[in-house]
Design an enzyme around this catalytic site. Structure first.
Site, PDB file in Angstrom:
ATOM      1  N   ASP A 154      12.589   3.342 -22.099  1.00  0.00           N
ATOM      2  CA  ASP A 154      12.601   2.240 -21.131  1.00  0.00           C
ATOM      3  C   ASP A 154      13.636   1.220 -21.571  1.00  0.00           C
ATOM      4  OD1 ASP A 154      10.313   1.392 -18.844  1.00  0.00           O
ATOM      5  OD2 ASP A 154      11.625  -0.227 -19.539  1.00  0.00           O
ATOM      6  N   ARG A 192       1.441  11.214  -6.873  1.00  0.00           N
ATOM      7  CA  ARG A 192       0.573  10.909  -5.726  1.00  0.00           C
ATOM      8  C   ARG A 192      -0.601  10.035  -6.121  1.00  0.00           C
ATOM      9  NH1 ARG A 192      -0.334  16.794  -2.855  1.00  0.00           N
ATOM     10  NH2 ARG A 192       1.090  16.436  -1.118  1.00  0.00           N
ATOM     11  N   LYS A 229       6.766  13.551   0.336  1.00  0.00           N
ATOM     12  CA  LYS A 229       6.316  12.293  -0.270  1.00  0.00           C
ATOM     13  C   LYS A 229       6.468  11.135   0.722  1.00  0.00           C
ATOM     14  CE  LYS A 229       5.207   9.060  -3.070  1.00  0.00           C
ATOM     15  NZ  LYS A 229       3.868   8.876  -3.614  1.00  0.00           N
ATOM     16  N   HIS A 262     -16.506  10.210  15.864  1.00  0.00           N
ATOM     17  CA  HIS A 262     -15.970  11.383  16.562  1.00  0.00           C
ATOM     18  C   HIS A 262     -15.459  12.345  15.481  1.00  0.00           C
ATOM     19  CE1 HIS A 262     -13.164  13.922  18.723  1.00  0.00           C
ATOM     20  NE2 HIS A 262     -13.618  13.448  19.881  1.00  0.00           N
ATOM     21  N   CYS A 322       4.586   0.849  -2.542  1.00  0.00           N
ATOM     22  CA  CYS A 322       4.790   2.212  -2.024  1.00  0.00           C
ATOM     23  C   CYS A 322       4.742   2.247  -0.504  1.00  0.00           C
ATOM     24  CB  CYS A 322       3.723   3.143  -2.596  1.00  0.00           C
ATOM     25  SG  CYS A 322       3.647   3.061  -4.377  1.00  0.00           S
ATOM     26  N   LYS A 353      -4.430  -5.160  -2.933  1.00  0.00           N
ATOM     27  CA  LYS A 353      -5.563  -4.395  -2.406  1.00  0.00           C
ATOM     28  C   LYS A 353      -6.772  -4.643  -3.315  1.00  0.00           C
ATOM     29  CE  LYS A 353      -4.697   0.153  -4.433  1.00  0.00           C
ATOM     30  NZ  LYS A 353      -4.586   1.564  -4.087  1.00  0.00           N
ATOM     31  N   ARG A 381       2.198  -7.323  -6.215  1.00  0.00           N
ATOM     32  CA  ARG A 381       3.498  -7.029  -5.614  1.00  0.00           C
ATOM     33  C   ARG A 381       3.368  -6.845  -4.098  1.00  0.00           C
ATOM     34  NH1 ARG A 381       5.404  -2.442  -9.689  1.00  0.00           N
ATOM     35  NH2 ARG A 381       3.159  -2.199  -9.863  1.00  0.00           N
TER      36      ARG A 381
HETATM   37  N1  SAJ Z   1      -4.694  -0.706   3.330  1.00  0.00           N
HETATM   38  C1  SAJ Z   1      -5.196  -1.150   4.546  1.00  0.00           C
HETATM   39  N2  SAJ Z   1      -6.141  -0.378   5.172  1.00  0.00           N
HETATM   40  C2  SAJ Z   1      -6.593   0.794   4.640  1.00  0.00           C
HETATM   41  C3  SAJ Z   1      -6.067   1.249   3.402  1.00  0.00           C
HETATM   42  C4  SAJ Z   1      -5.122   0.467   2.777  1.00  0.00           C
HETATM   43  O1  SAJ Z   1      -4.808  -2.203   5.067  1.00  0.00           O
HETATM   44  O2  SAJ Z   1      -7.462   1.420   5.262  1.00  0.00           O
HETATM   45  C5  SAJ Z   1      -3.679  -1.517   2.644  1.00  0.00           C
HETATM   46  C6  SAJ Z   1      -4.084  -1.952   1.237  1.00  0.00           C
HETATM   47  O3  SAJ Z   1      -4.890  -3.096   1.275  1.00  0.00           O
HETATM   48  C7  SAJ Z   1      -2.729  -2.187   0.597  1.00  0.00           C
HETATM   49  C8  SAJ Z   1      -1.837  -1.149   1.271  1.00  0.00           C
HETATM   50  O4  SAJ Z   1      -2.530  -0.721   2.432  1.00  0.00           O
HETATM   51  O5  SAJ Z   1      -2.241  -3.481   0.917  1.00  0.00           O
HETATM   52  C9  SAJ Z   1      -1.503   0.073   0.410  1.00  0.00           C
HETATM   53  O6  SAJ Z   1      -2.666   0.476  -0.326  1.00  0.00           O
HETATM   54  P1  SAJ Z   1      -3.113   2.007  -0.452  1.00  0.00           P
HETATM   55  O7  SAJ Z   1      -4.380   2.045  -1.199  1.00  0.00           O
HETATM   56  O8  SAJ Z   1      -3.098   2.634   0.896  1.00  0.00           O
HETATM   57  O9  SAJ Z   1      -1.933   2.704  -1.213  1.00  0.00           O
HETATM   58  P2  SAJ Z   1      -1.065   2.444  -2.550  1.00  0.00           P
HETATM   59  O10 SAJ Z   1       0.228   1.817  -2.120  1.00  0.00           O
HETATM   60  O11 SAJ Z   1      -1.825   1.760  -3.616  1.00  0.00           O
HETATM   61  O12 SAJ Z   1      -0.817   3.970  -3.004  1.00  0.00           O
HETATM   62  C10 SAJ Z   1      -0.172   4.851  -2.105  1.00  0.00           C
HETATM   63  C11 SAJ Z   1      -0.969   6.165  -2.032  1.00  0.00           C
HETATM   64  N3  SAJ Z   1      -0.473   6.995  -0.925  1.00  0.00           N
HETATM   65  C12 SAJ Z   1      -1.328   7.567  -0.038  1.00  0.00           C
HETATM   66  O13 SAJ Z   1      -2.526   7.407  -0.071  1.00  0.00           O
HETATM   67  C13 SAJ Z   1      -0.719   8.424   1.013  1.00  0.00           C
HETATM   68  C14 SAJ Z   1      -0.846   6.913  -3.361  1.00  0.00           C
HETATM   69  O14 SAJ Z   1      -1.459   8.191  -3.274  1.00  0.00           O
HETATM   70  C15 SAJ Z   1       0.632   7.078  -3.742  1.00  0.00           C
HETATM   71  O15 SAJ Z   1       0.793   7.741  -4.983  1.00  0.00           O
HETATM   72  C16 SAJ Z   1       1.226   5.691  -3.868  1.00  0.00           C
HETATM   73  O16 SAJ Z   1       1.149   5.068  -2.575  1.00  0.00           O
HETATM   74  C17 SAJ Z   1       2.684   5.827  -4.281  1.00  0.00           C
HETATM   75  O17 SAJ Z   1       2.965   5.553  -5.466  1.00  0.00           O
HETATM   76  O18 SAJ Z   1       3.516   6.274  -3.482  1.00  0.00           O
END
Ligand code: SAJ
Length: 406
Positions: A33, A155, A207, A245, A261, A323, A330
């Protein structure tokens, strides 16, 4: 294969856990790093990582001698690139931000002095389609032949890192079949999920498709939340019942989409095909506009309550991270909402159980906030807010639930 030397370039929230898990499986792992303070922490087995078990796992691998770290790559059998792929800073304000591949290029260039024929270079960083080939061309242009290249996207869901690293199926995209076979053998040492061989380009697009799918689904939920508000209906109940549903699975609306992400990666597809990726682009805009709608909604309520009280009502923002139940801020839409309320001169306090200090924001415990604020807005669904005793207290006050905690 387990006696092999592995170098992981980029020791962030993906690279470092991957290094530790690979080390535990028996590889001799060396992490690289550019951040000397981080390298020093790893070398002295004093890494801090706010996730259950992860810190111990990393420090244990260092103590037992299977994981070391440094600033420059060394000769290895396998190199795994886990550096960030953000937006170009100059394109941040543009309608369509563009991916910044500088770190991937720099990481590749840093490998040139040590790369040899027969080595495998794996890219895990989320990248535009064509990146693995671009990396192979940098190596070929430097006159190094016989190196294998693969794209194997991570992932993992932050908060559940080690489990998902080991248990999720993994896409193994080889630039050549030889590269895919060697990458599959590498991950087979520590991944229990399926190892799905394909081409590097398909893996790159997969991805981006995965994170775009989630973004589009959340955008749909966020749009429903606006529509339900216009009808004066509770969106949570609409979605809960619609999801009964058998072929409907709508995600949850919130205050926006944050993190590094889902709020970023869909733009990589849009930037490459702006005239074609219309749905993905619109979903990004819907999610990016949600914080403004939330701020507006809170301001209207604030005005009404202030008029009743005869003074400016105090707002308590519950949750600031991007979240639930993590200490990662971030691209956090909750933080954006809170700062915008403060910028409107609304008296604001915040409750964030995952942090002690956030610049410019008055942090209180939930108990303190309950005794001082007039309006409570749930921005992030942390477990502390979901507890029945917390909910019972919140329901006694003016309370807007944007995080579906109630
Ligand atoms: N969020 C919502 N509603 C939901 C789910 C999430 O508003 O129902 C929001 C969260 O609060 C957050 C944002 O979406 O602000 C993203 O959170 P997340 O939990 O959906 O995802 P990340 O960004 O933490 O991780 C994602 C994941 N991708 C998928 O589920 C398709 C993870 O598997 C990936 O490895 C990661 O991105 C990545 O590094 O790409």
């Amino acid at each position: 294969m387990s006696g092999m030397q592995v170098t992981i370039v980029g020791l962030g929230y993906i690279g470092l856990p991957t290094a530790a898990v690979a080390a535990r499986s028996g590889f001799q792992v060396y992490g690289v790093d550019v951040n000397k303070a981080l390298v020093d922490k790893i070398s002295s087995a004093t890494v801090q990582f706010e996730e259950d078990g992860l810190e111990d796992l990393i420090n244990q691998q260092v103590t037992e001698g299977r994981l070391t770290a440094g600033l420059l790559p060394r000769p290895s059998d396998v190199f795994v690139i886990c550096v960030p792929t953000p937006f170009k800073s100059e394109s941040a304000g543009q309608e369509i931000p563009e991916p910044d591949m500088t770190y991937v290029r720099q990481a590749t260039e840093a490998l040139l002095p040590v790369l040899q024929a027969g080595n495998l270079v794996i890219i895990e960083s989320t990248s535009p389609v064509g990146t693995t080939r671009m990396v192979s061309e940098i190596v070929a242009t430097a006159g190094i032949d016989g190196v294998l290249f693969a794209y194997c996207p991570e992932r993992i869901l932050p908060g559940n890192t080690v489990y998902e690293l080991e248990q999720n199926d993994r896409i193994i995209g080889g630039l050549t079949p030889d590269a895919a076979a060697k990458a599959k053998a590498f991950y087979g040492n520590f991944v229990r999920g399926g190892l799905l061989e394909t081409s590097a380009e398909i893996a790159e697009m997969c991805k981006l498709a995965e994170n775009s799918f989630r973004d589009v689904n959340i955008a749909f939920a966020n749009e429903l939340s606006l529509l339900a508000a216009e009808h004066g209906l509770p969106v949570a109940e609409v979605i809960e019942l619609a999801n009964r549903h058998p072929r409907v699975n709508i995600l949850q609306p919130g205050v926006g989409v944050g993190g590094h992400c889902i709020a970023v990666d869909p733009w990589f597809l849009v930037a490459a095909s702006p005239d074609t990726a219309k749905l993905i682009q619109t979903a990004r805009q819907v999610n990016d506009n949600k914080p403004d709608w939330v701020v507006n909604f809170i301001s209207v309520q604030h005005k009404a309550i202030s008029a009743e009280l005869g003074r400016s009502a105090k707002v308590a923002c519950l949750g600031l991270s991007y979240k639930p139940d993590i200490d990662d801020f971030r691209e956090s839409p909750a933080l954006k909402v809170t700062r915008r309320l403060i910028a409107q001169n609304i008296p604001v306090v915040a409750v964030e159980p995952n942090s002690d200090h956030i610049d410019g924001i008055d942090l209180l415990s939930l108990e303190e906030a309950l005794s001082t604020a007039d309006l409570f807005v749930a921005l992030v669904g942390h477990k502390q807010f979901r507890e029945p005793s917390s909910l019972a207290e919140l329901r006694k006050h003016s309370f807007i639930d944007f995080a579906n905690i109630d």
